[in-house]
Design an enzyme around this catalytic site. Sequence first.
Site, PDB file in Angstrom:
ATOM      1  N   HIS A  37      51.825  42.809  31.467  1.00 56.28           N
ATOM      2  CA  HIS A  37      52.467  41.849  30.561  1.00 56.28           C
ATOM      3  C   HIS A  37      53.923  42.241  30.291  1.00 56.28           C
ATOM      4  CE1 HIS A  37      48.119  41.583  29.135  1.00 56.28           C
ATOM      5  NE2 HIS A  37      48.362  40.334  29.463  1.00 56.28           N
ATOM      6  N   GLY A 147      52.065  36.162  36.096  1.00 56.02           N
ATOM      7  CA  GLY A 147      51.824  37.293  36.991  1.00 56.02           C
ATOM      8  C   GLY A 147      51.111  36.862  38.266  1.00 56.02           C
ATOM      9  N   ASP A 150      47.144  36.802  38.714  1.00 59.03           N
ATOM     10  CA  ASP A 150      46.360  35.565  38.578  1.00 59.03           C
ATOM     11  C   ASP A 150      47.013  34.527  39.491  1.00 59.03           C
ATOM     12  OD1 ASP A 150      44.514  36.158  36.064  1.00 59.03           O
ATOM     13  OD2 ASP A 150      46.468  37.048  35.705  1.00 59.03           O
ATOM     14  N   GLN A 153      46.178  30.867  39.149  1.00 59.82           N
ATOM     15  CA  GLN A 153      46.741  30.326  37.906  1.00 59.82           C
ATOM     16  C   GLN A 153      48.214  29.966  38.108  1.00 59.82           C
ATOM     17  OE1 GLN A 153      45.978  31.813  33.723  1.00 59.82           O
ATOM     18  NE2 GLN A 153      47.806  32.983  34.206  1.00 59.82           N
ATOM     19  N   SER A 185      44.642  45.031  33.831  1.00 54.73           N
ATOM     20  CA  SER A 185      44.021  43.858  33.229  1.00 54.73           C
ATOM     21  C   SER A 185      43.466  44.254  31.872  1.00 54.73           C
ATOM     22  CB  SER A 185      42.870  43.363  34.120  1.00 54.73           C
ATOM     23  OG  SER A 185      42.052  42.462  33.401  1.00 54.73           O
TER      24      SER A 185
HETATM   25  P1  AMP Z   1      46.533  37.305  30.248  1.00 57.02           P
HETATM   26  O1  AMP Z   1      46.906  37.941  28.948  1.00 57.02           O
HETATM   27  O2  AMP Z   1      45.504  38.061  31.014  1.00 57.02           O
HETATM   28  O3  AMP Z   1      46.245  35.830  30.124  1.00 57.02           O
HETATM   29  O4  AMP Z   1      47.840  37.401  31.159  1.00 57.02           O
HETATM   30  C1  AMP Z   1      49.067  36.878  30.710  1.00 57.02           C
HETATM   31  C2  AMP Z   1      50.039  36.897  31.856  1.00 57.02           C
HETATM   32  O5  AMP Z   1      50.208  38.229  32.317  1.00 57.02           O
HETATM   33  C3  AMP Z   1      49.531  36.082  33.070  1.00 57.02           C
HETATM   34  O6  AMP Z   1      50.624  35.382  33.645  1.00 57.02           O
HETATM   35  C4  AMP Z   1      49.021  37.159  33.993  1.00 57.02           C
HETATM   36  O7  AMP Z   1      49.071  36.793  35.360  1.00 57.02           O
HETATM   37  C5  AMP Z   1      49.996  38.281  33.707  1.00 57.02           C
HETATM   38  N1  AMP Z   1      49.405  39.562  34.090  1.00 57.02           N
HETATM   39  C6  AMP Z   1      48.188  40.049  33.738  1.00 57.02           C
HETATM   40  N2  AMP Z   1      47.952  41.230  34.348  1.00 57.02           N
HETATM   41  C7  AMP Z   1      49.041  41.483  35.138  1.00 57.02           C
HETATM   42  C8  AMP Z   1      49.409  42.545  36.012  1.00 57.02           C
HETATM   43  N3  AMP Z   1      48.596  43.574  36.235  1.00 57.02           N
HETATM   44  N4  AMP Z   1      50.599  42.467  36.641  1.00 57.02           N
HETATM   45  C9  AMP Z   1      51.430  41.409  36.433  1.00 57.02           C
HETATM   46  N5  AMP Z   1      51.150  40.387  35.609  1.00 57.02           N
HETATM   47  C10 AMP Z   1      49.970  40.413  34.960  1.00 57.02           C
END
Ligand code: AMP
Length: 281
Positions: A37, A147, A150, A153, A185
């Site tokens: 994030h 990111g 995903d 997404q 994650s």
């Molecule tokens: P989330 O909180 O899991 O919904 O993720 C929020 C954003 O952070 C989304 O755009 C994800 O793709 C991105 N994200 C989550 N994990 C990673 C990671 N390991 N590397 C890069 N971006 C990430």
Amino acid sequence: MKVVTGIDEVRSAVKAARAAGKLVGLVPTMGKLHEGHYSLIDAARRDCGWVAASIFVNPTQFGPGEDFETYPRSPEQDEAGCRRRGVDLLFVPSVETMYPRPGLTVVSSPTLSDRLCGRSRPGHFDGVCTVVAKLFNIFQPDRAYFGAKDFQQSVVVRRMAGDLDFPVEVVVCPTVREADGLAMSSRNAYLSPAQRAQASALSEALALAERMIRSSHPAAREVADAVRRHLASQAPDGIVDYVEVADPVGLTNVRSTDRPVLVALAVRFAGARLIDNRLVD
Ligand code: AMP
């Protein structure tokens, strides 16, 4: 850094930033923030004069029996992290603020959403599209950061933004990984030590797929079989949800690997469903 819970507060803060001539960047998240994030926040800070992040565990993207109730939350650490990383505005709405009445309107992008993760998570991307469309309307950002972890997404959101003429540039940033390759994650927190040790097999299997593709462009089926074999031997406690070799634009399965392909997988450990992917171009 300002922390706000209301939509009107966001709108007036964005208005002030714009009046000061700043480019507005948005990083939508569900919290329990990690370096993945924060890498999006760093990217937004590099590009934009004013950066907002949102933390909202969006109920509409969780299916029945999924982990909405137990999704990891760490509001104090997240707020401190955003402050440290230079976020200007943190939006932490309640469910009632985002969905004050039963939503009769849903934003849906069915074709792209039905593939890969959509098969085992029906309705998930409708929830994602709807909440992202709401956030795009609330913030009206110039750029929004997602990111590559995903991947589906990011494809669905970019298409949704284009189809509906949101004046936003969707920026996709590389996956940030732990030292052993596991994609960071929030859900990694669910893994037991034994499962955590096996979870590095996901990125290893993707590295194996990339080596195979680069060396001899085998049939997609051969690549997927090799990935499955690696997972079966190195992550025996994981149940493979899918391993697919797909076209990175339309997300449809491909047969050959002599053009850019996305190798994507999802593996269920008791309590945690992990996803990862690799773009081989
Ligand atoms: P989330 O909180 O899991 O919904 O993720 C929020 C954003 O952070 C989304 O755009 C994800 O793709 C991105 N994200 C989550 N994990 C990673 C990671 N390991 N590397 C890069 N971006 C990430």
